[in-house]
Design a protein around this motif. Structure first.
Motif, short mmCIF file in Angstrom:
data_model
loop_
_atom_site.label_atom_id
_atom_site.label_comp_id
_atom_site.label_asym_id
_atom_site.label_seq_id
_atom_site.Cartn_x
_atom_site.Cartn_y
_atom_site.Cartn_z
N ILE A 1 0.86 -1.19 0.00
CA ILE A 1 0.00 0.00 0.00
C ILE A 1 0.88 1.23 0.00
O ILE A 1 1.84 1.31 0.78
CB ILE A 1 -0.90 0.01 1.27
N SER A 2 0.58 2.18 -0.88
CA SER A 2 1.25 3.47 -0.84
C SER A 2 0.37 4.40 -0.01
O SER A 2 -0.77 4.69 -0.37
CB SER A 2 1.44 4.00 -2.27
N ILE A 3 0.91 4.82 1.11
CA ILE A 3 0.12 5.51 2.14
C ILE A 3 -0.01 7.01 1.82
O ILE A 3 0.94 7.64 1.33
CB ILE A 3 0.78 5.31 3.53
N ASP B 1 12.13 15.43 -0.21
CA ASP B 1 11.05 16.43 -0.18
C ASP B 1 10.81 17.02 -1.57
O ASP B 1 10.70 18.23 -1.72
CB ASP B 1 11.36 17.52 0.84
N GLU B 2 10.73 16.15 -2.57
CA GLU B 2 10.47 16.57 -3.96
C GLU B 2 11.51 17.57 -4.46
O GLU B 2 11.27 18.33 -5.40
CB GLU B 2 9.06 17.19 -4.11
N GLY B 3 12.66 17.60 -3.83
CA GLY B 3 13.73 18.54 -4.21
C GLY B 3 14.02 19.56 -3.12
O GLY B 3 15.08 20.19 -3.12
N SER C 1 24.51 12.07 -12.45
CA SER C 1 25.17 12.63 -11.26
C SER C 1 24.36 12.35 -10.00
O SER C 1 24.93 12.06 -8.95
CB SER C 1 25.40 14.14 -11.43
N THR C 2 23.04 12.41 -10.10
CA THR C 2 22.25 12.14 -8.90
C THR C 2 22.24 10.65 -8.58
O THR C 2 22.25 10.26 -7.42
CB THR C 2 20.81 12.69 -9.03
N VAL C 3 22.24 9.80 -9.62
CA VAL C 3 22.33 8.35 -9.39
C VAL C 3 23.63 8.05 -8.64
O VAL C 3 23.64 7.33 -7.63
CB VAL C 3 22.32 7.59 -10.73
N1 LIG Z 1 1.82 8.50 -3.94
C1 LIG Z 1 2.92 7.82 -4.20
O1 LIG Z 1 2.90 6.61 -4.17
C2 LIG Z 1 4.18 8.56 -4.51
C3 LIG Z 1 4.21 9.96 -4.51
C4 LIG Z 1 5.43 10.60 -4.75
C5 LIG Z 1 6.57 9.85 -5.01
N2 LIG Z 1 6.50 8.47 -5.04
C6 LIG Z 1 7.70 7.64 -5.32
O2 LIG Z 1 8.81 8.14 -4.59
C7 LIG Z 1 9.88 8.47 -5.51
C8 LIG Z 1 10.72 9.59 -4.94
O3 LIG Z 1 10.01 10.79 -4.86
P1 LIG Z 1 10.21 11.98 -5.89
O4 LIG Z 1 10.97 11.48 -7.06
O5 LIG Z 1 8.87 12.56 -6.13
O6 LIG Z 1 11.04 13.06 -5.05
P2 LIG Z 1 12.41 13.00 -4.26
O7 LIG Z 1 13.08 11.69 -4.40
O8 LIG Z 1 12.15 13.53 -2.88
O9 LIG Z 1 13.26 14.13 -5.03
C9 LIG Z 1 13.65 13.95 -6.37
C10 LIG Z 1 14.60 15.08 -6.73
O10 LIG Z 1 15.83 14.91 -6.02
C11 LIG Z 1 16.91 14.96 -6.93
N3 LIG Z 1 17.98 14.07 -6.41
C12 LIG Z 1 17.92 12.72 -6.22
N4 LIG Z 1 19.08 12.27 -5.69
C13 LIG Z 1 19.88 13.35 -5.53
C14 LIG Z 1 21.20 13.53 -5.03
N5 LIG Z 1 21.93 12.50 -4.58
N6 LIG Z 1 21.72 14.79 -5.01
C15 LIG Z 1 21.00 15.85 -5.46
N7 LIG Z 1 19.74 15.73 -5.94
C16 LIG Z 1 19.18 14.50 -5.97
C17 LIG Z 1 16.36 14.51 -8.25
O11 LIG Z 1 17.16 15.01 -9.30
P3 LIG Z 1 17.04 14.56 -10.85
O12 LIG Z 1 15.78 13.78 -11.01
O13 LIG Z 1 17.00 15.85 -11.59
O14 LIG Z 1 18.24 13.74 -11.18
C18 LIG Z 1 14.96 15.12 -8.22
O15 LIG Z 1 15.00 16.47 -8.61
C19 LIG Z 1 9.13 8.78 -6.81
O16 LIG Z 1 10.00 8.79 -7.93
C20 LIG Z 1 8.10 7.67 -6.80
O17 LIG Z 1 8.70 6.45 -7.19
C21 LIG Z 1 5.33 7.83 -4.77
#
Ligand SMILES: NC(=O)c1ccc[n+]([C@@H]2O[C@H](COP(=O)([O-])OP(=O)(O)OC[C@H]3O[C@@H](n4cnc5c(N)ncnc54)[C@H](OP(=O)(O)O)[C@@H]3O)[C@@H](O)[C@H]2O)c1
Length: 325
Positions: free
Chosen positions: A162-164, A217-219, A292-294
């Protein structure tokens, strides 16, 4: 693989890398600025570094993220585990407790959505299928339970999760109690530490896997958002960081960086280590569209938990608010 560490996903037999790949951004539509060839290169670089777990969803770019993930997995030299999600039939996020489950996850829809994901992925089976929304108001109903059992029996799905709902980690505690749920996905990061209160202790007690989403936190926790940062109108982050929110982020990040002076690593690396320091977390799944982020995120895996004094400092930076609304 040297450097990458693996953790068991709850009681499943999946040994997954503690850095997983969040595949929302590569879906395109809600996050702009990515490009398919670059996304595939990022995925493949992550695999080279030992990452073996991806979280995607049918809703990410209407199947586009699943298609890219499937392509990367089918051509990977080693097995890669994949989690995806069933979007709510009514396309309303988050779930409302007063909405009957029949409008969101009827039996035939759960099965049909899983089959659509398998077609996008071009794979025979999904390692972890998840409900993309949930409310415990639905626990006593029967169809979701039967659908999970039938999907597992058919071999189309190995495990179910479940995605909460954002910032409401206690809204799936009853579902965990049913024994039908193998893993949960929840927001846990330096700002939102609320899963530590009830969800994580229960997951540890019941041996439930935890996918830690939105660790940056989404960035907001990358340290790159300034008051001048702009996003494409209509994209998700234009909404998330709207109005005076960028200013709030800048202030919170400045306070964090002040208190973290002298701690090794960049702010996002420390933020990821914070997540991995909690024993309930199976994997943390940052979105990473660039090499680079990977490389930065994967480098965190072998550094281990943060020292107690740094964790104590980060505890003080919890910031409860909901930018998804
Ligand atoms: N309701 C749900 O189920 C739900 C909702 C939201 C998210 N999710 C899951 O959670 C995952 C993660 O959340 P998210 O992608 O929304 O946000 P996040 O991981 O909080 O943030 C992503 C951002 O961080 C950057 N980043 C990642 N690693 C970094 C590092 N080592 N240094 C600097 N910057 C870095 C990425 O850059 P770049 O991409 O530009 O390389 C991107 O801009 C999603 O991809 C998804 O799989 C699920």
């Amino acid at each position: 693989m040297v450097g990458m560490k693996y953790r068991k996903l709850g009681a499943t037999d999946l040994e997954i890398s503690d850095i997983g790949y969040g595949a929302w951004g590569i879906g395109g539509k809600q996050w702009l600025g990515g490009e398919d060839l670059a996304s595939l290169a990022a995925l493949r670089r992550a695999f080279e570094l030992g990452l073996n777990f991806i979280d995607t969803a049918l809703a990410y770019g209407d199947g586009h993220s699943e298609q890219l993930c499937g392509e990367a997995i089918r051509t990977a030299p080693d097995p890669i585990y994949l989690a995806t999600k069933i979007p709510p039939k009514n396309r309303i996020w988050p779930a409302a407790p007063q909405t009957p489950i029949g409008q969101v996850f009827p039996y035939d829809y759960i099965i049909g959505s899983t089959e659509e994901s398998l077609r996008n992925l071009k794979l025979d089976r999904i390692d972890l299928q998840q409900f993309h929304v949930w409310t415990d108001a639905w626990v006593a109903t029967e169809e979701w339970r039967r659908a999970i059992e039938d999907l597992k029996k058919s071999g189309k799905v190995r495990y179910f999760g479940i995605s909460i709902t954002e910032h409401e980690p206690d809204t799936a505690l009853e579902a965990i109690g049913t024994g039908l749920i193998d893993a949960v996905q929840v927001i846990y990061n330096v700002f939102d530490q609320t899963p530590e209160q009830n969800l994580f202790p229960l997951c540890l007690e019941r041996n439930i896997g935890v996918l830690d989403r939105v660790p940056l936190d989404e960035g907001g926790l990358t340290g790159t958002i300034t008051e001048q940062t702009t996003f494409e109108p209509g994209e998700f982050r234009d909404f998330y960081f709207r109005g005076g929110r960028k200013k709030q982020i800048v202030e919170k990040v400045a306070a964090l960086e002040h208190d973290l002076a002298g701690v090794e690593g960049t702010l996002p690396e420390i933020a990821l280590r914070f997540c991995l320091s909690h024993p309930a977390v199976s994997t943390v799944i940052p979105g990473m569209r660039r090499l680079s982020t990977v490389e930065s995120s994967c480098s965190v895996s072998d550094k281990g938990p943060l020292p107690a004094d740094v964790l104590a400092t980060l505890k003080r930076h919890a910031w409860y608010r909901n930018f998804y609304q």
